[in-house]
Scaffold this motif. Structure first.
Motif, PDB file in Angstrom:
ATOM      1  N   VAL A 516      10.667  80.966  14.855  1.00 48.49           N
ATOM      2  CA  VAL A 516      11.405  81.678  15.900  1.00 48.49           C
ATOM      3  C   VAL A 516      11.405  80.860  17.188  1.00 48.49           C
ATOM      4  O   VAL A 516      12.436  80.753  17.882  1.00 48.49           O
ATOM      5  N   ARG A 517      10.280  80.253  17.517  1.00 42.88           N
ATOM      6  CA  ARG A 517      10.211  79.412  18.725  1.00 42.88           C
ATOM      7  C   ARG A 517      11.224  78.276  18.634  1.00 42.88           C
ATOM      8  O   ARG A 517      11.930  77.964  19.592  1.00 42.88           O
ATOM      9  N   GLN A 518      11.261  77.637  17.458  1.00 40.83           N
ATOM     10  CA  GLN A 518      12.199  76.535  17.289  1.00 40.83           C
ATOM     11  C   GLN A 518      13.649  77.004  17.417  1.00 40.83           C
ATOM     12  O   GLN A 518      14.483  76.343  18.039  1.00 40.83           O
ATOM     13  N   ALA A 521      14.302  77.767  21.083  1.00 43.68           N
ATOM     14  CA  ALA A 521      14.374  76.535  21.863  1.00 43.68           C
ATOM     15  C   ALA A 521      15.741  75.882  21.693  1.00 43.68           C
ATOM     16  O   ALA A 521      16.331  75.367  22.654  1.00 43.68           O
ATOM     17  N   ALA A 522      16.268  75.925  20.444  1.00 41.64           N
ATOM     18  CA  ALA A 522      17.586  75.333  20.191  1.00 41.64           C
ATOM     19  C   ALA A 522      18.685  76.077  20.920  1.00 41.64           C
ATOM     20  O   ALA A 522      19.708  75.490  21.287  1.00 41.64           O
ATOM     21  N   GLN A 523      18.482  77.376  21.182  1.00 43.94           N
ATOM     22  CA  GLN A 523      19.484  78.184  21.860  1.00 43.94           C
ATOM     23  C   GLN A 523      19.203  78.333  23.361  1.00 43.94           C
ATOM     24  O   GLN A 523      19.935  79.023  24.060  1.00 43.94           O
ATOM     25  N   GLY A 524      18.130  77.712  23.812  1.00 44.71           N
ATOM     26  CA  GLY A 524      17.768  77.843  25.225  1.00 44.71           C
ATOM     27  C   GLY A 524      17.320  79.231  25.591  1.00 44.71           C
ATOM     28  O   GLY A 524      17.560  79.697  26.712  1.00 44.71           O
ATOM     29  N   LYS A 530       7.845  77.759  28.600  1.00 45.67           N
ATOM     30  CA  LYS A 530       7.751  77.305  27.220  1.00 45.67           C
ATOM     31  C   LYS A 530       8.912  76.402  26.833  1.00 45.67           C
ATOM     32  O   LYS A 530       8.833  75.677  25.839  1.00 45.67           O
ATOM     33  N   ALA A 531      10.004  76.449  27.586  1.00 44.13           N
ATOM     34  CA  ALA A 531      11.197  75.692  27.216  1.00 44.13           C
ATOM     35  C   ALA A 531      10.929  74.194  27.183  1.00 44.13           C
ATOM     36  O   ALA A 531      11.482  73.464  26.357  1.00 44.13           O
ATOM     37  N   ALA A 532      10.043  73.683  28.078  1.00 43.49           N
ATOM     38  CA  ALA A 532       9.768  72.244  28.131  1.00 43.49           C
ATOM     39  C   ALA A 532       9.107  71.744  26.856  1.00 43.49           C
ATOM     40  O   ALA A 532       9.311  70.609  26.439  1.00 43.49           O
ATOM     41  N   ALA A 533       8.317  72.623  26.212  1.00 38.49           N
ATOM     42  CA  ALA A 533       7.628  72.215  24.980  1.00 38.49           C
ATOM     43  C   ALA A 533       8.569  72.157  23.792  1.00 38.49           C
ATOM     44  O   ALA A 533       8.266  71.542  22.783  1.00 38.49           O
ATOM     45  N   PHE A 534       9.747  72.823  23.903  1.00 39.60           N
ATOM     46  CA  PHE A 534      10.713  72.853  22.815  1.00 39.60           C
ATOM     47  C   PHE A 534      12.082  72.472  23.357  1.00 39.60           C
ATOM     48  O   PHE A 534      12.929  73.335  23.594  1.00 39.60           O
ATOM     49  N   PRO A 535      12.371  71.185  23.585  1.00 41.83           N
ATOM     50  CA  PRO A 535      13.689  70.795  24.090  1.00 41.83           C
ATOM     51  C   PRO A 535      14.763  71.117  23.067  1.00 41.83           C
ATOM     52  O   PRO A 535      14.516  71.050  21.853  1.00 41.83           O
ATOM     53  N   ALA A 537      17.630  70.997  20.430  1.00 44.18           N
ATOM     54  CA  ALA A 537      18.014  69.953  19.472  1.00 44.18           C
ATOM     55  C   ALA A 537      19.468  69.568  19.679  1.00 44.18           C
ATOM     56  O   ALA A 537      20.288  70.359  20.111  1.00 44.18           O
ATOM     57  N   LYS A 538      19.769  68.308  19.400  1.00 44.29           N
ATOM     58  CA  LYS A 538      21.139  67.839  19.548  1.00 44.29           C
ATOM     59  C   LYS A 538      22.038  68.529  18.531  1.00 44.29           C
ATOM     60  O   LYS A 538      21.679  68.681  17.363  1.00 44.29           O
ATOM     61  N   GLY A 539      23.208  68.941  18.988  1.00 42.01           N
ATOM     62  CA  GLY A 539      24.172  69.573  18.082  1.00 42.01           C
ATOM     63  C   GLY A 539      23.799  70.988  17.723  1.00 42.01           C
ATOM     64  O   GLY A 539      24.187  71.482  16.664  1.00 42.01           O
ATOM     65  N   ALA A 540      22.982  71.643  18.589  1.00 41.94           N
ATOM     66  CA  ALA A 540      22.599  73.027  18.301  1.00 41.94           C
ATOM     67  C   ALA A 540      23.833  73.911  18.270  1.00 41.94           C
ATOM     68  O   ALA A 540      24.765  73.728  19.033  1.00 41.94           O
ATOM     69  N   GLY A 541      23.836  74.900  17.381  1.00 45.81           N
ATOM     70  CA  GLY A 541      24.986  75.783  17.213  1.00 45.81           C
ATOM     71  C   GLY A 541      25.156  76.707  18.402  1.00 45.81           C
ATOM     72  O   GLY A 541      24.239  76.964  19.161  1.00 45.81           O
TER      73      GLY A 541
END
Length: 552
Positions: A516-518, A521-524, A530-535, A537-541
């Motif tokens: 869920v964290r991942q 993080a992909a959706q901001g 916590k956002a800094a620990a999970f930048p 991902a490129k091409g996130a939907g």
């Protein structure tokens, strides 16, 4: 004392040699002295003789006193022996029977079963052991008191006793549990079935206890030793028969009560697995093996992720990942569901604290927790301890629980809503709620049960039920959530019905906290720290990609 003489002290007392010797000697001396003294005394009184010898008179009086003493001693001894025999009989009776119903008790039932089996084997017969449990007896005690409950047990024992054959033995094993054992001709299970049917009919008749009418039902488990060859066979053992009948009784209660089941070998495997589950659950609570998984909740119209529902999972060392449908009912029966649920809540509050503030957390409440008057207070304390905003929490109450204690549920809902917690009515359409309850209990949301949602693929009666529920929700100004959205066809049907929140496999299966964290993080959608620990991902939907991405 010879080896043939009794060791019973009461019998020895009855043959007290000293007392008998004293009495016999006194009688002999009385005859001897009386023969000499009485004639002289008679002649002296008539004036034709001398007075008898004083020593002989004293001896005569002493003999009379000894005889009186011996007689009194004998009477006292026989009375004491009779009383002690009565006390021993009462002690044996109390040790062997139930004082309330005068049936045999658990201990004596084992001996009675072995004795009956030995006689049956001599005649080439088998025996059947039937265990009987009175359904929902606790409610009778709670509603009317234990005096009424005791009278119900006495009446039940009389009903059973009247139907049993002469050779049967009836026992009260404890509480509201009875058992009887009886011989029967091998292969004639129909006679046992007939007896069981008559038992159900007799017990099912309304029972008048003092000033109330009580309606009773029973569950019965049946086991036989029909396959036993001799007394050394395990199936012939009384304790084994009792255990097997108990397993069959457990199966009958599990299937809804007011029924009977014969023991089958598969039940033993089921009970063994059940014991393994119970042991594993207790160990899992100590080792914190129960973890929260999260199912996405999405706004149908926008496709935007709006929250998660927490679902319990068990990461067992021995059994692997266990579904809640397996361990939740067992935990409820064990009485540890509150401890388990609170462990999961604590972890879920800590996980959800890292999410964006726009995301809600939904948690299901067990019916057992709804009976706890202090549940709302403990939940609010945990929210404070976790620093989790109550406005982001949604408590889901199953519809079928409302009829159990509507007053307590109303009080709990009011207490939680006053602190900002949202209350959702779960599995709507499958239970007992009414429009009156919806109006007075002040729910914040209705969740439509997945069994109705799955029917939206075809225009059936259930599809029209969904439309009616949605129309009712609009009329009551209650938002709705659809469970079990599994494909685009169901999603399209729901979109045509109005604005809803939905969850289901179309949007992805339940995931552990790390996944869920991942995703967030992909959706901001993680909190700022916590956002800094999970930048991302490129091409996130995008938000609109959620249904298609999860279904691909």
């Amino acid at each position: 004392m010879t080896e043939h003489e009794s060791n019973n002290p009461l019998q020895r007392a009855e043959r007290d040699v000293v007392a008998l010797g004293i009495a016999a000697a006194a009688i002999i001396l009385l005859v001897a002295t009386g023969g000499a003294v009485v004639p002289d005394a008679v002649f002296a009184l008539m004036g034709s003789g001398t007075m008898p010898d004083r020593l002989l008179v004293s001896a005569l009086l002493l003999n009379i006193a000894l005889i009186i003493f011996g007689w009194r001693r004998y009477r006292e001894l026989t009375t004491e022996i009779a009383e002690r025999r009565h006390a021993e009989q009462q002690a044996r009776l109390l040790a062997a029977t139930d004082p309330l119903t005068h049936c045999l008790n658990r201990r004596s039932m084992i001996d009675a079963t072995e004795e009956l089996h030995a006689r049956a084997m001599q005649r080439g017969e088998a025996i059947v052991y039937c265990m009987i449990d009175l359904d929902n007896f606790k409610q009778i005690n709670d509603m009317y008191g234990h005096i009424y409950g005791d009278e119900v047990l006495v009446a039940l024992s009389e009903k059973i006793r009247k139907l049993l054959p002469r050779e049967a033995r009836l026992a009260r094993l404890g509480g509201d549990e009875f058992a009887f054992v009886m011989p029967f001709q091998t292969g004639h299970h129909d006679r046992i079935e007939d007896l069981v049917v008559r038992l159900f009919a007799s017990v099912g008749e309304p029972l008048e206890v003092r000033d109330i009418i009580v309606e009773l039902t029973i569950s019965i488990g049946i086991a036989t030793n029909e396959d036993a060859v001799d007394l050394t066979d395990r199936a012939a053992d009384a304790a084994t028969l009792m255990h097997r009948a108990d397993m069959a009784l457990y199966h009958a209660k599990k299937q809804g009560r007011n029924c009977h089941f014969w023991f089958d070998a598969s039940m033993e495997n089921e009970i063994r697995f059940r014991n393994q589950l119970e042991t594993g659950i207790r160990r899992g609570l100590l080792q914190r093996e129960f973890v929260p998984y999260y199912e996405q909740q999405v706004d149908i119209d926008s496709g935007e992720l709006v929250g998660f529902e927490m679902l319990a999972r068990w990461q067992s060392e021995q059994l692997g990942l266990v579904s809640p449908e397996i361990f939740i009912p067992v935990a409820e029966e064990m009485g540890v569901i509150t401890q388990l649920s609170e462990q999961l809540m604590e972890q879920a509050f800590a996980d959800a604290r890292e999410w964006d503030e726009s995301l809600s957390l939904s948690i299901n409440i067990s019916p057992v927790q709804l009976r706890d008057p202090w549940f709302a207070q403990r939940l609010l304390k945990k929210l404070i301890a976790a620093n989790f905003p109550p406005a982001r929490l949604e408590i889901e109450i199953t519809e079928s629980c409302l009829h159990e204690n509507i007053g307590l549920v109303r009080s709990m809902i009011t207490s939680l809503r006053n602190q900002g917690v949202q209350i959702s009515l779960d599995d709507f359409g499958t239970g007992y709620s009414s429009l009156e309850q919806l109006r007075h209990l002040q729910f914040d949301r209705i969740k439509i049960d997945r069994s109705f949602i799955s029917e939206l693929r075809e225009p059936t009666g259930r599809a029209r039920i969904v439309e009616a529920i949605i129309a009712m929700g609009r009329g009551l100004d209650l938002p709705l959530t659809a469970e079990g959205v599994e494909d685009q066809e169901i999603l399209a049907a729901l979109r045509a019905m109005g604005r809803l929140k939905a969850q289901g496999y179309l949007y992805g299966k339940p995931e552990p906290a790390e996944k869920v964290r991942q995703r967030l993080a992909a959706q901001g959608k993680l909190s700022a720290d916590k956002a800094a620990a999970f930048p991302p991902a490129k091409g996130a939907g995008t938000k609109r990609d959620l249904p298609r991405a999860a279904n691909s």
